[in-house]
Design an enzyme around this catalytic site. Sequence first.
Site, PDB file in Angstrom:
ATOM      1  N   GLY A 181       0.806  -1.214   0.000  1.00  0.00           N
ATOM      2  CA  GLY A 181       0.000   0.000   0.000  1.00  0.00           C
ATOM      3  C   GLY A 181       0.840   1.266   0.000  1.00  0.00           C
ATOM      4  O   GLY A 181       1.592   1.521   0.930  1.00  0.00           O
ATOM      5  N   GLY A 209      -0.267   4.400   0.210  1.00  0.00           N
ATOM      6  CA  GLY A 209      -1.200   5.475   0.574  1.00  0.00           C
ATOM      7  C   GLY A 209      -0.557   6.389   1.606  1.00  0.00           C
ATOM      8  O   GLY A 209       0.677   6.475   1.702  1.00  0.00           O
ATOM      9  N   PHE A 210      -1.393   7.050   2.398  1.00  0.00           N
ATOM     10  CA  PHE A 210      -0.902   8.006   3.399  1.00  0.00           C
ATOM     11  C   PHE A 210       0.131   7.356   4.321  1.00  0.00           C
ATOM     12  O   PHE A 210       1.179   7.919   4.592  1.00  0.00           O
ATOM     13  CB  PHE A 210      -2.067   8.511   4.254  1.00  0.00           C
ATOM     14  N   VAL A 262      -1.594  -7.575  -3.846  1.00  0.00           N
ATOM     15  CA  VAL A 262      -1.202  -8.675  -2.957  1.00  0.00           C
ATOM     16  C   VAL A 262      -2.456  -9.493  -2.643  1.00  0.00           C
ATOM     17  O   VAL A 262      -3.473  -8.951  -2.201  1.00  0.00           O
ATOM     18  CB  VAL A 262      -0.526  -8.149  -1.673  1.00  0.00           C
ATOM     19  N   GLU A 310     -19.505  16.999   2.614  1.00  0.00           N
ATOM     20  CA  GLU A 310     -18.841  17.707   1.520  1.00  0.00           C
ATOM     21  C   GLU A 310     -19.474  17.363   0.168  1.00  0.00           C
ATOM     22  O   GLU A 310     -19.652  18.231  -0.680  1.00  0.00           O
ATOM     23  CB  GLU A 310     -17.335  17.376   1.537  1.00  0.00           C
ATOM     24  N   ASP A 331      -5.413   3.074   8.332  1.00  0.00           N
ATOM     25  CA  ASP A 331      -6.816   2.665   8.521  1.00  0.00           C
ATOM     26  C   ASP A 331      -6.972   1.189   8.859  1.00  0.00           C
ATOM     27  O   ASP A 331      -7.924   0.799   9.546  1.00  0.00           O
ATOM     28  CB  ASP A 331      -7.613   2.928   7.233  1.00  0.00           C
TER      29      ASP A 331
END
Length: 429
Positions: A17, A19-20, A85, A176, A308
């Site tokens: 991953g 990501g962040f 994966v 939003e 997360d």
Amino acid sequence: MKAEYNSTNLPHLIVIGGGFAGLELIKKLNGKSIRITVFDKHNYFNFQPLMYQVASGGLGPDAIAYPLRKIIGPMPNVAFRMAEVLRIDTKLNEVETNIGKFNYDYLCIATGAQTNFFGNTELEKYSMQLKSIPDALDLRSDILQEFEKALSESKTGDVERYLNFVVVGGGPTGVETAGALAEIKNHVLPADYKEIDASKMKVHLIEAAPRVLSSMSEISSKKAQQFLEELGVKVQVNTAVKSYNAKTGELTLSSGEILKTDTVIWSAGVKGKTIDGIPEESITRGNRYKVDAYNKIENCNNVFAIGDIALMTTDAAYPNGHPMVGTVAQQQGRLLGKNILNLLQNKPLKPYKYLNLGSMATVGRHKAVLEVFGIKMQGYTAWLGWMFLHLMLLVGFRNRIVVLLNWMWNYFSYQRAIRIITRPFVHKQ
Ligand SMILES: Cc1cc2nc3c(=O)[nH]c(=O)nc-3n(C[C@H](O)[C@H](O)[C@H](O)COP(=O)(O)OP(=O)(O)OC[C@H]3O[C@@H](n4cnc5c(N)ncnc54)[C@H](O)[C@@H]3O)c2cc1C
């Protein structure tokens, strides 16, 4: 020892991953004495907080996505493989991907989250979600296609279902998205579809809890709801979605009300994106891996989880785990980077404690709520703060400039510039 990816005598860390969380981890280990292979099924980093702006035509996807190879390329000890994966074998220290099997000395799972439909298969099949850039592009196409349908059937058919947009979930994403849809109703619809009576477009926000933005203070929740209502969004709290019939377009609410709609946008929850092979007993609430204070997965020796996908209950201020937000992911990535170096040097590890920098949500032009370092702001200053912080958090100078220019254009023109259907969306049957 010179840290190069090809130095096979270095320990090998696999990161799943980019990501962040995964990116912060590898930035900390850049140039250090460890070989790293990053696997991601996409070849870009996705700045998810601005995805609703792609869905509503305010930004193009290239403004919020950043090529992973551009970040990883200059790192001498890190390599990238675009691959998914599929399985992990913790006994063999091996990951199985769609491009082959790879061995690791250390493994870090940073796969993030996926939409949680809480077992409702109808809604899972038929509603729109906002977890990836293709999802955002589907939603953008769908919104515009619904307008086209409403127009072509305005004389003969029942256009209510085409012009009713229902957002489920009043967290930041739902708030939003509903705000952006209301701005489309107020500014885009009258300009582009002058034959449609814009007052017929309705935006609904459905929230099961007693208030929207329940992770923020009551004052921010109240203000956000007020902003939404000023824009014309119909907010219903203490209301859950019961069922959806995609054929008739009937969405049934817990209040008994039935809304006719083609577009249900589900932003009511997320759950961890686990991979087969990690022991079942290590998976806990929210389908997340149970980790200790150093992000090591329980019942595994050399396997970590960050962001997360990880649920940590050792932080005294967050006994039920941390919120699934970008700052937690980034902080855990950075700390794990330091801790892996400590581990390699037999130094003590540092436990993770969340430094909560605050939270925010924007509803529309001059309308936002922001809570940073205990200071609460609403309205114009919060809106400016929200824009500034998001610009700073974006990855890449080009992306910042593209987003800034688009925002300026949207602000002065009152428009959403990217109103194009490049990949038509076909609703599931
Ligand atoms: C619409 C939306 C709006 C949001 N807004 C905010 C906000 O305003 N502020 C905030 O703080 N947070 C926000 N969040 C939450 C924030 O984006 C997440 O908390 C953050 O992305 C978590 O980081 P992560 O690294 O754990 O996962 P991610 O950033 O999701 O990264 C996971 C990566 O893993 C890859 N991956 C997953 N499974 C596999 C696999 N099997 N094989 C290979 N690769 C895989 C994915 O492609 C992805 O690149 C928002 C989220 C969404 C969806």
